[in-house]
Design an enzyme around this catalytic site. Structure first.
Site, PDB file in Angstrom:
ATOM      1  CG  ASP A  57      -2.040   0.990   1.135  1.00 41.51           C
ATOM      2  OD1 ASP A  57      -1.850   2.059   0.525  1.00 41.51           O
ATOM      3  OD2 ASP A  57      -3.129   0.699   1.666  1.00 41.51           O
ATOM      4  CG  ASP A  65       0.465   0.175  -9.376  1.00 42.62           C
ATOM      5  OD1 ASP A  65       0.559  -0.208  -8.188  1.00 42.62           O
ATOM      6  OD2 ASP A  65      -0.379   1.007  -9.758  1.00 42.62           O
TER       7      ASP A  65
END
Length: 371
Positions: free
Chosen positions: A147, A183
């Site tokens: 995260d 990403d």
């Protein structure tokens, strides 16, 4: 290899007249993730998961003491795609999955039922790594799509910081690896900066290239996030760090001669310069030498952005790609094409005489000497 099912802490009903029982401090209280609606709350009674309470989890309750093969840890298992593929394809390796939310750990454990070489832990990964995992016990640590916590007030929740990097270096075996995938470009740059600042970790670009985008069950996947991002066409970033000693020689040759006329100093023999990038030392100065055919270039072996060793980067055409953040510098001028106008890499004149390589080192002044 049967285990007694661990009791789940803090699920008992409070005694009459008492308030609600406090939740474990080590476990994520809500586990709010994007796929929450698809997680099955009820797992089968045979699921292989242990839930942390307020104290550290004993390692011997998670990993069999007599396990003969390597042990690997995945932090943030998501839906368990990588863990299931890895444990199935590599039965000689024992896998531990650490997930912050209890229900997600159970979901993963339900997915790997029947496999004897995997166990799930519901715990704060930073605490679990720091005080449950023995030093020099992990052959590999996998962290895929952590995260990024993009809001400034949430950044303290990010996994990657200096303390985590130190713990990674302590827990890996001497030939161990940390594999990271994300990403998020901005967060990836910060991850590289954190890991690059840890003295005993070094990025292994050759290993990354050998794996490519993904080797299912071995490196970088499969994960549900990765499949989603490939479908959306998002860029995926990957890095592998290996445990090493920062001051160990790595393509480094010390100069035997020092000052000559006009600042020219002998660096090494031409026979000691391989094709591509190499690192050499003259006096107290570290130099990145670029050999492209018959052409030689020399730059200070320090990225002006954050101080990464340029010799550990990639040579692409006439540019060096910094190993930490991917900034690009011209091998001839030192100019940065990633952010034009930013500080350039320091270049040195270079010449070869009687198969000896010389560089012209100017006197440094002020802050330039510290760059």
């Amino acid at each position: 290899m049967k285990r007694a099912e661990p009791s789940e802490p803090d699920r008992e009903q409070p005694a009459e007249g008492q308030g609600p029982r406090r939740a474990p401090t080590r476990v994520h209280p809500s586990g709010r993730l994007t796929f929450r609606s698809s997680v099955r709350v009820e797992a089968s009674p045979d699921h292989r998961v242990v839930v942390a309470g307020d104290e550290s989890l004993p390692w011997q309750d998670i990993v069999p003491a007599a396990w003969p093969g390597p042990i690997e840890l995945e932090i943030g298992c998501g839906k368990g795609a990588f863990l299931a593929a890895a444990a199935t394809s590599r039965p000689e390796t024992y896998f531990v999955g650490c997930e912050a939310g209890v229900e997600y750990a159970r979901y993963c454990a339900d997915r790997v039922q029947g496999l004897e070489n995997v166990w799930l832990v519901a715990d704060d990964a930073r605490l679990f790594l720091a005080d449950s995992v023995p030093d020099r016990s992990l052959a590999r640590i996998h962290v895929y799509h952590p995260d990024p916590w993009p809001k400034r007030r949430h950044r303290k929740r990010r996994l990657f910081d200096a303390a985590f990097a130190r713990d990674v270096a302590r827990k890996l075996t001497l030939d161990g690896e940390l594999l990271v995938g994300t990403d998020n470009t901005r967060y990836f740059g910060e991850i590289l900066a954190v890991l690059g600042a840890e003295a005993t970790l070094r990025r292994d670009l050759e290993r990354e290239a050998s794996y490519g985008d993904e080797v299912p069950g071995l490196a970088f996947g499969p994960t549900n996030f990765a499949q989603k991002y490939v479908h959306e066409g998002r860029e995926r970033h990957r890095a592998i760090y290996r445990l090493t000693e920062r001051d160990a020689p790595r393509r480094t040759q010390s100069a035997t001669n020092t000052d000559t006329r006009d600042g020219w100093q002998r660096l090494c023999s031409i026979d000691e310069v391989p094709a591509g990038l190499s690192r050499h030392v003259v006096g107290d100065l570290e130099v990145c030498v670029v050999r492209d055919g018959d052409s030689l270039h020399a730059l200070r072996d320090s990225c002006p952005h954050r101080g990464a060793e340029l010799s550990a980067g990639l040579l692409e055409g006439a540019e060096i790609v910094c190993p930490w953040h991917g900034w690009r510098y011209s091998v001839t001028s030192g100019e940065c094409s990633t952010l034009p106008g930013s500080a350039p890499a320091l270049c040195f004149a270079v010449r070869v005489e009687d198969r000896d390589v010389f560089v012209q080192v100017p006197p440094f002044r002020g802050s330039e000497a510290q760059r």
